[in-house]
Design a protein around this motif. Structure first.
Motif: not given
Length: 624
Positions: A324-333, A336-340, A345-352, A416-419
């Motif tokens: 579950t932790e690894v899946m959470d980290q992959e989802i978060f990564s 981060v790629k999609e937020a910009g 919608a507008s997004a603010r991205v930091s490390e975590r 589209d696998t990227q969006s």
């Protein structure tokens, strides 16, 4: 001194070389010579000092010959006889150097034996005489003191008795003796005991090792051979067989970076813990939060990645938590790629941390937080955050499925696998806010009609799809959006039907047209126009029923209802106040003079609006 220089306790153990001769009870320990097949023990026989001396003397003659003493005396005589002058001495010394030792003959051995036996007999006689003399002296002193005094004696003897030792000193000496004799046995026994316990622990740990391995394999976790340890031989002919295996708990469709981090090992035999070892684990959890701002204040809801409440030593539970932790980290990564690249919608991205302004007055936050074993589980405060968490996992699996199809040669132009990970969540939140605002406006309209005594009802369905269809929209590669409908029924006489599609498309299906509404103000104006039109039509219908005998004419002129009959013109006008409250005014115009009479206004909450209109019409037609 460093930890490396400190030797273990077993290296500092010193064992005594003295052989124990007494047991714990103080009895002599016999020497075991042999053990018969029947189990009988044969111990060393007890010997007196005289018997031991006799045996030693017999060994001399049997081992060194019967003429041992003769040869010994002959050697001494040869050494004592030295030459008189120096020349003869030098010649003798030179002859001794040249001569080599010779073996004794039987004659020489016999002579040595005869000489030794004679001397031994002489010594035996002397010892026997001395023994008899001492016995006579001792017996004479004990038998009669008077005889001893009367007899002339050249020898006198004194009997000295050793004083008895003190009991406490004797016990202390015995304790020291026993302790020093048995210290080596105790240390050796403790050493053997610790070694046996260590061997038993290793045996049990080995059994648990394979029990856990079989349990993990039975649960269908992937087991792969572990790499060889550093320094292992890798040349030709070397043994490259892996001595251990790794547990791979990452998803098959995940990128190689996350698959390499999702490994675990079973603890080796030297470790005392039974928990699995995760060398690259980060102990982070995905936290989803939604902050909403409304007229009544600000609300904050959150959901933390769940953890099963079970024994941490259970390998299957530990692997589920780590996966579950690894899946959470992959989802978060991926977030981060999609937020910009979000179009709506507008997004603010930091490390975590990812903060997204998903809709008006709604902020969506994704955060990776540290997780420890003693951390208490957070209470689920909002189902929407939990739903987003689980939908993200479904979307991740759908994305990996599409990536595998692309690698296999199957292409899908509509996918589209990227969006397709974050955008559906944003669309769903915007659709939720849109439905809430539309429902609020429709409720205001219904409440306004009910307030004036016109029974009205609202049927609002945000999602019209069935549960199975809704799950297929999320899990399958589908481009269909969510949809719903709302129906307003006014006095069981008129119906207003609205349909909406995610994220914010609203369509009004009216009797005269079908309109697409693009803003909330446009919806509000449409509702007011429809209510006004309905009320004016209802007033015309009531007036025609009440004024049939007068032959009046009733019609709608723009935003008012006009009634004409002989000598009278009656006007009704509909307006709106705060919160879409309905207001109605009526005035009468004299047909001959054209003067406007007194304007009468409807007061909300006194009587129903239609009753008040009937009263005004009856008064204007002079009917009691």
């Amino acid at each position: 001194m460093s930890k490396i220089d400190v030797e273990p306790a077993w290296k500092n153990l010193r064992l005594s070389l003295e052989r124990p001769y007494k047991d714990d009870s103080g009895h002599r320990i016999p020497v075991l010579y042999d053990l018969t097949p029947e189990g009988e023990r044969i111990y060393e026989p007890k010997q007196t000092p005289s018997a031991r001396l006799e045996a030693n003397l017999l060994r001399i003659f049997s081992e060194r010959g019967s003429d041992f003493f003769d040869r010994r005396d002959g050697l001494l005589l040869d050494d004592n006889q030295k030459p008189a002058n120096g020349e003869s001495g030098e010649e003798t010394a030179a002859g001794d150097r040249e001569c080599t030792p010779k073996t004794m003959t039987m004659k020489e051995l016999h002579a040595m034996r005869s000489e030794i036996i004679s001397q031994l007999f002489i010594a035996l006689g002397e010892m026997s005489q001395a023994r008899d003399l001492l016995s006579a002296l001792l017996s004479g002193m004990l038998s009669s003191q008077s005889q001893v005094e009367s007899l002339p004696s050249l020898l006198s003897a004194t009997l000295v008795t050793k004083p008895p030792p003190i009991t406490s000193v004797q016990a202390f000496n015995a304790q020291l003796t026993i302790g020093s004799k048995d210290e080596a046995l105790r240390k050796a026994a403790a050493l053997f005991k610790s070694a046996s316990e260590s061997m038993e622990r290793s045996r049990l740990r080995g059994e648990l090792y394979w029990v856990d391995a079989l349990k993990i394999r039975r649960a269908n976790w992937s087991l792969t051979p572990a790499p060889l340890p550093p320094g292992s031989a890798t040349g030709k002919g070397a043994d490259k067989t892996s001595k251990d295996f790794l547990i791979s708990y990452g998803l098959e469709g995940s990128p190689p970076f996350f698959r390499r981090r999702a490994i675990a090992t079973i603890p080796t035999l030297t470790d005392s813990s039974r928990e699995l070892v995760f060398p690259l684990r980060q102990n982070t959890r995905l936290r989803i939060a939604i902050a909403t701002v409304a007229d009544y204040g600000k609300k904050f809801f959150s959901f933390l990645s769940p953890r099963p409440s079970s024994d941490a030593t259970d390998p299957e539970t530990s692997l589920i938590i780590a996966q579950t932790e690894v899946m959470d980290q992959e989802i978060f990564s991926l977030l981060v790629k999609e937020a910009g690249q979000l179009p709506t919608a507008s997004a603010r991205v930091s490390e975590r941390l990812i903060a997204i302004d998903a809709a008006q007055g709604l902020e969506l936050t994704f955060e990776l937080v540290e997780y420890f074993t003693d951390q208490t589980e957070s209470k689920v405060e909002e189902n929407m955050c939990e739903l987003i968490y689980h939908v993200l996992h479904v979307l991740l699996l759908r994305q990996q499925k599409g990536a595998r199809r692309e690698r296999g040669g199957e292409s899908n132009r509509h996918f589209d696998t990227q969006s397709m990970l974050l955008q559906p969540i944003i669309d769903a939140l915007q659709y939720q806010v849109f439905c809430e605002r539309v429902e609020a406006e429709l409720h205001r309209t219904v409440d306004a009609l009910n307030a004036v005594g016109i029974p009205s009802s609202l049927s609002f369905t945000a999602v019209t799809e069935s549960g199975q269809k809704l799950v297929s929209i999320v899990s399958d590669e589908s481009t269909k959006a969510l949809g719903g409908e709302a129906v307003i029924r006014v006095d069981s006489w008129r119906v207003m039907w609205f349909t909406f599609v995610s994220p914010s498309t609203l369509t009004a299906h009216l009797s005269q047209a079908t309109l697409t509404i693009s803003s909330l103000s446009q919806l509000c104006q449409l509702l007011m126009d429809e209510m006004e039109r309905f009320l004016l039509q209802r007033i015309c219908a009531i007036g025609q029923d009440l004024c049939q005998s007068l032959g009046g004419i009733w019609f709608i002129d723009l935003n008012r209802c006009v009634a004409k009959w002989e000598g009278c013109v009656l006007n009704f006008h509909i307006s709106y106040g705060l919160d879409l409250s309905i207001q109605c005014s009526a005035f009468k115009v004299d047909a001959t003079t054209g003067k406007q009479g007194q304007t009468q206004t409807y007061v909300n909450g006194t009587v129903p609006l239609m009753t008040w209109i009937q009263r005004i019409i009856q008064q204007s037609s002079h009917r009691p």
